[in-house]
Scaffold this motif. Structure first.
Motif, PDB file in Angstrom:
ATOM      1  N   TYR A  77     -16.825  44.948   1.248  1.00 10.22           N
ATOM      2  CA  TYR A  77     -17.656  43.938   0.569  1.00 10.22           C
ATOM      3  C   TYR A  77     -18.577  44.610  -0.458  1.00 10.22           C
ATOM      4  O   TYR A  77     -18.897  44.032  -1.488  1.00 10.22           O
ATOM      5  CB  TYR A  77     -18.472  43.157   1.605  1.00 10.22           C
ATOM      6  CG  TYR A  77     -18.952  41.811   1.115  1.00 10.22           C
ATOM      7  CD1 TYR A  77     -18.047  40.842   0.684  1.00 10.22           C
ATOM      8  CD2 TYR A  77     -20.313  41.491   1.080  1.00 10.22           C
ATOM      9  CE1 TYR A  77     -18.478  39.607   0.230  1.00 10.22           C
ATOM     10  CE2 TYR A  77     -20.754  40.244   0.632  1.00 10.22           C
ATOM     11  CZ  TYR A  77     -19.830  39.317   0.208  1.00 10.22           C
ATOM     12  OH  TYR A  77     -20.253  38.089  -0.245  1.00 10.22           O
ATOM     13  N   GLY A  78     -18.964  45.858  -0.138  1.00 14.87           N
ATOM     14  CA  GLY A  78     -19.889  46.566  -1.034  1.00 14.87           C
ATOM     15  C   GLY A  78     -19.181  47.501  -1.991  1.00 14.87           C
ATOM     16  O   GLY A  78     -19.832  48.303  -2.662  1.00 14.87           O
ATOM     17  N   SER A  79     -17.876  47.417  -2.077  1.00 14.09           N
ATOM     18  CA  SER A  79     -17.140  48.375  -2.912  1.00 14.09           C
ATOM     19  C   SER A  79     -17.492  48.238  -4.394  1.00 14.09           C
ATOM     20  O   SER A  79     -17.662  47.135  -4.909  1.00 14.09           O
ATOM     21  CB  SER A  79     -15.630  48.151  -2.738  1.00 14.09           C
ATOM     22  OG  SER A  79     -14.934  48.989  -3.631  1.00 14.09           O
ATOM     23  N   CYS A 102     -12.837  40.714  -0.645  1.00 11.48           N
ATOM     24  CA  CYS A 102     -12.359  41.176  -1.951  1.00 11.48           C
ATOM     25  C   CYS A 102     -12.986  40.337  -3.070  1.00 11.48           C
ATOM     26  O   CYS A 102     -13.635  39.328  -2.817  1.00 11.48           O
ATOM     27  CB  CYS A 102     -10.838  41.084  -1.996  1.00 11.48           C
ATOM     28  SG  CYS A 102     -10.044  42.283  -0.913  1.00 11.48           S
ATOM     29  N   ASP A 103     -12.753  40.761  -4.313  1.00 12.77           N
ATOM     30  CA  ASP A 103     -13.301  40.021  -5.454  1.00 12.77           C
ATOM     31  C   ASP A 103     -12.453  38.811  -5.810  1.00 12.77           C
ATOM     32  O   ASP A 103     -12.948  37.856  -6.412  1.00 12.77           O
ATOM     33  CB  ASP A 103     -13.374  40.941  -6.681  1.00 12.77           C
ATOM     34  CG  ASP A 103     -14.350  42.073  -6.464  1.00 12.77           C
ATOM     35  OD1 ASP A 103     -15.486  41.790  -6.041  1.00 12.77           O
ATOM     36  OD2 ASP A 103     -13.974  43.243  -6.688  1.00 12.77           O
ATOM     37  N   TYR A 104     -11.161  38.874  -5.454  1.00 13.89           N
ATOM     38  CA  TYR A 104     -10.243  37.812  -5.852  1.00 13.89           C
ATOM     39  C   TYR A 104      -9.116  37.738  -4.827  1.00 13.89           C
ATOM     40  O   TYR A 104      -8.657  38.765  -4.323  1.00 13.89           O
ATOM     41  CB  TYR A 104      -9.666  38.119  -7.251  1.00 13.89           C
ATOM     42  CG  TYR A 104      -9.089  36.919  -7.961  1.00 13.89           C
ATOM     43  CD1 TYR A 104      -9.909  36.089  -8.718  1.00 13.89           C
ATOM     44  CD2 TYR A 104      -7.725  36.624  -7.893  1.00 13.89           C
ATOM     45  CE1 TYR A 104      -9.380  34.970  -9.378  1.00 13.89           C
ATOM     46  CE2 TYR A 104      -7.199  35.529  -8.558  1.00 13.89           C
ATOM     47  CZ  TYR A 104      -8.033  34.701  -9.292  1.00 13.89           C
ATOM     48  OH  TYR A 104      -7.505  33.612  -9.949  1.00 13.89           O
ATOM     49  N   ARG A 105      -8.690  36.524  -4.508  1.00 13.32           N
ATOM     50  CA  ARG A 105      -7.631  36.319  -3.518  1.00 13.32           C
ATOM     51  C   ARG A 105      -6.461  35.536  -4.123  1.00 13.32           C
ATOM     52  O   ARG A 105      -6.663  34.428  -4.637  1.00 13.32           O
ATOM     53  CB  ARG A 105      -8.170  35.510  -2.322  1.00 13.32           C
ATOM     54  CG  ARG A 105      -9.058  36.305  -1.386  1.00 13.32           C
ATOM     55  CD  ARG A 105     -10.011  35.433  -0.619  1.00 13.32           C
ATOM     56  NE  ARG A 105     -11.057  34.912  -1.497  1.00 13.32           N
ATOM     57  CZ  ARG A 105     -12.073  35.632  -1.983  1.00 13.32           C
ATOM     58  NH1 ARG A 105     -12.195  36.893  -1.654  1.00 13.32           N
ATOM     59  NH2 ARG A 105     -12.966  35.110  -2.804  1.00 13.32           N
ATOM     60  N   ILE A 106      -5.291  36.132  -4.030  1.00 13.53           N
ATOM     61  CA  ILE A 106      -4.071  35.432  -4.444  1.00 13.53           C
ATOM     62  C   ILE A 106      -3.218  35.298  -3.185  1.00 13.53           C
ATOM     63  O   ILE A 106      -3.043  36.285  -2.460  1.00 13.53           O
ATOM     64  CB  ILE A 106      -3.277  36.251  -5.485  1.00 13.53           C
ATOM     65  CG1 ILE A 106      -4.196  36.678  -6.632  1.00 13.53           C
ATOM     66  CG2 ILE A 106      -2.082  35.462  -6.008  1.00 13.53           C
ATOM     67  CD1 ILE A 106      -3.633  37.826  -7.456  1.00 13.53           C
ATOM     68  N   LYS A 196     -21.827  42.480  -9.348  1.00  8.77           N
ATOM     69  CA  LYS A 196     -21.280  42.321  -7.991  1.00  8.77           C
ATOM     70  C   LYS A 196     -22.361  42.636  -6.959  1.00  8.77           C
ATOM     71  O   LYS A 196     -22.564  41.888  -5.998  1.00  8.77           O
ATOM     72  CB  LYS A 196     -20.076  43.254  -7.820  1.00  8.77           C
ATOM     73  CG  LYS A 196     -19.423  43.210  -6.444  1.00  8.77           C
ATOM     74  CD  LYS A 196     -18.122  44.021  -6.470  1.00  8.77           C
ATOM     75  CE  LYS A 196     -17.422  44.028  -5.125  1.00  8.77           C
ATOM     76  NZ  LYS A 196     -16.108  44.678  -5.174  1.00  8.77           N
ATOM     77  N   SER A 197     -23.044  43.724  -7.187  1.00 11.91           N
ATOM     78  CA  SER A 197     -24.093  44.126  -6.245  1.00 11.91           C
ATOM     79  C   SER A 197     -25.197  43.065  -6.174  1.00 11.91           C
ATOM     80  O   SER A 197     -25.680  42.722  -5.091  1.00 11.91           O
ATOM     81  CB  SER A 197     -24.647  45.487  -6.687  1.00 11.91           C
ATOM     82  OG  SER A 197     -25.831  45.738  -6.035  1.00 11.91           O
ATOM     83  N   MET A 198     -25.555  42.509  -7.330  1.00 13.13           N
ATOM     84  CA  MET A 198     -26.600  41.463  -7.361  1.00 13.13           C
ATOM     85  C   MET A 198     -26.162  40.257  -6.505  1.00 13.13           C
ATOM     86  O   MET A 198     -26.958  39.677  -5.783  1.00 13.13           O
ATOM     87  CB  MET A 198     -26.809  41.049  -8.814  1.00 13.13           C
ATOM     88  CG  MET A 198     -27.797  39.927  -9.030  1.00 13.13           C
ATOM     89  SD  MET A 198     -28.003  39.631 -10.792  1.00 13.13           S
ATOM     90  CE  MET A 198     -26.427  38.909 -11.240  1.00 13.13           C
ATOM     91  N   VAL A 203     -26.675  39.950   1.457  1.00 14.54           N
ATOM     92  CA  VAL A 203     -25.848  39.797   2.657  1.00 14.54           C
ATOM     93  C   VAL A 203     -25.523  41.175   3.268  1.00 14.54           C
ATOM     94  O   VAL A 203     -25.576  41.364   4.489  1.00 14.54           O
ATOM     95  CB  VAL A 203     -24.574  39.009   2.274  1.00 14.54           C
ATOM     96  CG1 VAL A 203     -23.527  39.083   3.341  1.00 14.54           C
ATOM     97  CG2 VAL A 203     -24.935  37.557   2.003  1.00 14.54           C
ATOM     98  N   LEU A 204     -25.232  42.135   2.391  1.00 11.54           N
ATOM     99  CA  LEU A 204     -24.952  43.491   2.881  1.00 11.54           C
ATOM    100  C   LEU A 204     -26.198  44.089   3.543  1.00 11.54           C
ATOM    101  O   LEU A 204     -26.133  44.659   4.636  1.00 11.54           O
ATOM    102  CB  LEU A 204     -24.503  44.389   1.717  1.00 11.54           C
ATOM    103  CG  LEU A 204     -23.094  44.121   1.171  1.00 11.54           C
ATOM    104  CD1 LEU A 204     -22.934  44.675  -0.235  1.00 11.54           C
ATOM    105  CD2 LEU A 204     -22.022  44.725   2.093  1.00 11.54           C
TER     106      LEU A 204
END
Ligand code: CO8
Length: 243
Positions: A77-79, A102-106, A196-198, A203-204
């Motif tokens: 999640y923090g990648s 992940c950032d995106y799910r297909i 992404k971090s913002m 949550v992290l």
């Protein structure tokens, strides 16, 4: 990265440890800016946490296992990398969490493939950081209903409410994942990473701040006889379904 732990890519302690090491290596490799997660096992992305790791083991084992599950989520999640889940099979519980992180799910458009956080069906409760990750993806109301019911959704249902971003036929999955990756990598890393971090930091940070407490909660909860009984019954049900 292709998950290959037949029959169902269940997330055992060994699997999770290897996944964390692989993610760490990629994260530290300056040449690598993104990773696509998918499965080499037909029809299964991941069946979630390996239930045998949570049944009939010592308190020390439960604590070690849970720390590893936390580590996997914190890393994913923090990648800093772009992470794309190419979900080519069913993905309940912990498998869904990997995709959600992940950032995106297909997802492959196959009516047989299911995805969701079904913990309630096992008589267990999704931890707050599973819930937070879900809420951040689909919103509070959808998450509330889906979590309480422990729903496993078909690919098209999951797409309708945003649990997955896109559906594709199986043969188009890799091509689509590569195209999405190229689109995300076209942006300057620093701007994307800070954004992404913002979005994810609160949550992290919450898990990092309550990590030991969360492990203790898990150990106390999972070692209750009533919970052990529910998990044993669930495993029996899986085996019966087969015969
Ligand atoms: N862990 C361990 N073994 C599993 C798991 C699992 N998660 N899933 C399946 N298996 C085993 C089955 O028991 C079976 O074993 P055997 O061959 O010895 O009988 C074998 O894998 C194959 O399973 P199936 O025959 O069921 O395979 P199918 O292809 O028919 O179905 C599914 C695949 C859809 C993945 C199906 O196996 C399934 O629904 N599995 C259960 C998934 C599930 O509910 N996972 C939840 C795990 S809990 C979790 O991830 C989060 C917990 C959070 C903890 C919070 C506590 C406080």
């Amino acid at each position: 990265m292709k998950f290959k732990s037949p029959p169902v890519n269940s997330l055992s302690l060994d699997f999770i440890t290897e996944l964390c090491i692989s993610l760490e290596k990629l994260e530290n490799n300056r040449e690598c800016r993104g990773v696509i997660l998918t499965s080499a096992v037909p029809n299964i992305f991941s069946s979630g946490l390996d239930i045998t790791e949570m049944c009939g083991k010592s308190m020390e084992h439960y604590a070690e296992f849970w720390r590893a599950v936390q580590e996997m989520w914190l890393r994913l999640y923090g990648s800093n990398m772009v992470t794309v889940a190419a979900v080519n099979g069913s993905s309940p519980a912990g498998g869904c969490l990997i995709a959600l992180s992940c950032d995106y799910r297909i997802m492959v458009q196959n009516p047989k493939f299911i995805i969701g956080l079904n913990e309630a069906q096992l008589g267990i409760v999704a931890p707050f950081w599973f819930k937070d990750t879900f809420v951040n993806t689909v919103g509070h109301r959808v998450a509330e209903r889906s979590l309480q019911l422990g729903s496993l959704h078909s690919a098209s249902e999951a797409h309708k409410f945003g649990l997955v971003d896109e559906l594709v036929p199986e043969e188009k999955l890799q091509e689509k994942a590569a195209a999405i990756m190229a689109q995300w990598l076209a942006l300057p890393d620093h701007a994307r990473q800070l954004t992404k971090s913002m979005m994810r930091k609160a949550v992290l940070d919450r898990l990092v701040a309550h990590r030991e407490e969360d492990i203790q909660n898990f150990v106390n909860f999972i070692s209750k006889e009533s919970i052990q009984k529910s998990l044993r019954m669930y495993m029996e049900m899986l085996k019966k379904k087969k015969s």
